[in-house]
Design an enzyme around this catalytic site. Structure first.
Site, PDB file in Angstrom:
ATOM      1  N   TYR A   1      13.085 -16.337  -2.744  1.00  0.00           N
ATOM      2  CA  TYR A   1      12.729 -17.688  -2.307  1.00  0.00           C
ATOM      3  C   TYR A   1      13.329 -18.742  -3.228  1.00  0.00           C
ATOM      4  O   TYR A   1      13.288 -18.612  -4.452  1.00  0.00           O
ATOM      5  CB  TYR A   1      11.207 -17.870  -2.335  1.00  0.00           C
ATOM      6  CG  TYR A   1      10.493 -17.154  -1.211  1.00  0.00           C
ATOM      7  CD1 TYR A   1      10.754 -17.485   0.116  1.00  0.00           C
ATOM      8  CD2 TYR A   1       9.553 -16.184  -1.487  1.00  0.00           C
ATOM      9  CE1 TYR A   1      10.087 -16.832   1.153  1.00  0.00           C
ATOM     10  CE2 TYR A   1       8.875 -15.528  -0.478  1.00  0.00           C
ATOM     11  CZ  TYR A   1       9.148 -15.859   0.851  1.00  0.00           C
ATOM     12  OH  TYR A   1       8.487 -15.226   1.855  1.00  0.00           O
TER      13      TYR A   1
ATOM     14  N   LYS B   1     -18.170  -9.334 -19.214  1.00  0.00           N
ATOM     15  CA  LYS B   1     -18.229 -10.328 -18.126  1.00  0.00           C
ATOM     16  C   LYS B   1     -16.979 -10.233 -17.244  1.00  0.00           C
ATOM     17  O   LYS B   1     -15.990  -9.596 -17.644  1.00  0.00           O
ATOM     18  CB  LYS B   1     -18.363 -11.726 -18.726  1.00  0.00           C
ATOM     19  CG  LYS B   1     -17.193 -12.145 -19.590  1.00  0.00           C
ATOM     20  CD  LYS B   1     -17.516 -13.373 -20.416  1.00  0.00           C
ATOM     21  CE  LYS B   1     -16.322 -13.759 -21.266  1.00  0.00           C
ATOM     22  NZ  LYS B   1     -16.657 -14.809 -22.242  1.00  0.00           N
TER      23      LYS B   1
HETATM   24  C1  PLP Z   1     -16.246 -14.258 -23.512  1.00  0.00           C
HETATM   25  C2  PLP Z   1     -16.998 -14.478 -24.761  1.00  0.00           C
HETATM   26  C3  PLP Z   1     -16.749 -13.702 -25.905  1.00  0.00           C
HETATM   27  C4  PLP Z   1     -15.615 -12.693 -25.980  1.00  0.00           C
HETATM   28  O1  PLP Z   1     -14.410 -13.390 -26.165  1.00  0.00           O
HETATM   29  P1  PLP Z   1     -13.023 -12.618 -26.456  1.00  0.00           P
HETATM   30  O2  PLP Z   1     -12.116 -13.707 -26.894  1.00  0.00           O
HETATM   31  O3  PLP Z   1     -12.600 -12.012 -25.175  1.00  0.00           O
HETATM   32  O4  PLP Z   1     -13.315 -11.627 -27.508  1.00  0.00           O
HETATM   33  C5  PLP Z   1     -17.557 -13.883 -27.011  1.00  0.00           C
HETATM   34  N1  PLP Z   1     -18.559 -14.797 -26.999  1.00  0.00           N
HETATM   35  C6  PLP Z   1     -18.811 -15.571 -25.923  1.00  0.00           C
HETATM   36  C7  PLP Z   1     -19.904 -16.564 -25.979  1.00  0.00           C
HETATM   37  C8  PLP Z   1     -18.050 -15.440 -24.786  1.00  0.00           C
HETATM   38  O5  PLP Z   1     -18.296 -16.219 -23.725  1.00  0.00           O
END
Ligand code: PLP
Length: 357
Positions: free
Chosen positions: A253, A34
């Protein structure tokens, strides 16, 4: 030319996939891609992960991007479909969907389709974000099993505190979920990366690693190399100006950093406009010619400044690594009060991405 690059090491991603398999042998893997594969490029990464049993995305757009690129691996929509139109698309593009709430269950009951769909029924075992309440879970399962359009039902839940080995919540969530697995038979999934690394009891039939595949430790106070993981993204730029400072002169800054003694300040062509965190504190390491130097002063939109001292030799154009090979992004996240997930996802389109096999 301003050479601010993110070099994506696809071989490292494949290596990390093997590490995940070693950590959780005899399980199937849903590789999570994702958010543009955590900022690494969803299509390139999905291709590199061809040996995963399935890939998981958050939303329909991501799934369609993969299908349009010709990727035929099983794809799971982790948040499920958002509308009836998306449900139709899930059938059409052979996507598997999470079902986490009543409205989705109802939509599936109300839909007719010649195709069949595989669903992941989600239990809320304590995250309190998505999923059916425990008392409604079995009924939801029974309703789904009545449907001709549903080809297979998998079971899933999600861990809230798996990154912390001392937190008792994970064990409680694992045992809550397992209670249902005794009554409802089916392939089940609970482990994110932290579950894979630290909670073998959570492995079940399917693991769902994300951050681990990109070479980062999911555990508090650990870095990827401690689990034999290799960083998949190296963010680099170059030193393009050097200033001499007298004691007491300030940098940047707000004049937040003052030179305690005479020194040289190196200016590096990366800033928050590229996704380097604005909140990185003075002292955040930057790797130049194999040695780390502290960031000093505030991060600007296009530049950062580092204290080079007076000893070492530099040339304009020297490469500076902000995170990746030799400098885990977990360390930068810590200095910036954020998490590696957020840094990796946040590299902007101004940065030139290069994928290496
Ligand atoms: C994003 C996600 C994962 C992966 O999580 P990580 O901590 O990056 O391994 C697994 N399960 C679900 C439902 C997620 O949304």
């Amino acid at each position: 030319m301003r050479e601010t690059k993110a070099i994506i090491d696809l071989a490292a991603i494949r290596h990390n996939l093997e590490i995940a398999k070693q950590l959780a042998p005899n399980t199937k893997m849903m590789a999570v891609v994702k958010a543009d594969a955590y900022g690494h490029g969803i299509v390139q990464v999905a291709r590199a992960l061809a040996s995963a049993d399935a890939i998981a995305v958050a939303c329909m757009d991501e799934a369609l991007t993969l299908r349009e690129a010709g990727i035929s691996t099983d794809i799971i929509l982790l948040e499920g479909f958002f509308s009836e139109q998306e449900l139709r698309q899930a059938f059409e593009y052979q996507l598997q969907t999470v079902v986490h709430q009543e409205s989705q269950l109802k939509a599936l009951e109300d839909t007719s389709n010649d195709a069949k769909i595989k669903v992941w029924l989600k239990l809320d075992s304590g995250m309190n974000r998505l999923g059916f309440e425990p008392e409604d879970y079995q009924t939801a399962y029974e309703r789904l099993s009545q449907l001709k359009t549903v080809e297979k039902i998998y079971l899933m839940s999600h861990l809230a505190c798996a990154d912390d080995i001392d937190n008792a919540k994970s064990a409680a969530q694992i045992s809550e979920f397992k209670q249902y697995l005794q009554v409802i038979k089916g392939e089940a999934s609970l482990a994110n990366s932290a579950g894979v690394v630290a909670w073998p009891e959570s492995h079940l039939q399917w693991i769902r690693p994300g951050i681990l595949l990109y070479g980062c430790s999911p555990m508090l106070d650990f870095t990827g190399p401690q689990h034999q993981l290799k960083p998949a993204m190296t963010l680099e730029s170059q030193l393009f100006a050097i200033k001499h400072l007298k004691p007491g002169e300030t940098v940047g800054y707000g004049a937040t950093w003052q030179a305690p003694q005479e020194t040289r300040i190196g200016v590096i062509a990366i800033g928050y406009g590229d996704g380097y965190p604005h909140h990185a504190k003075s002292g955040t390491p930057v790797l130049i010619n194999g040695k780390t130097y502290p960031l000093v002063g505030r991060v600007s939109m296009d530049m950062i400044t580092v204290d080079l001292g007076l000893e070492d030799q530099f040339e304009l154009g020297d490469k500076a690594i902000l995170w990746g090979n030799g400098l885990p992004v977990e360390i930068i996240a810590k200095h910036a009060n954020t998490i590696p997930w957020s840094l990796l996802c946040g590299v902007t389109s101004r940065v030139k991405f290069l994928w290496q096999d």
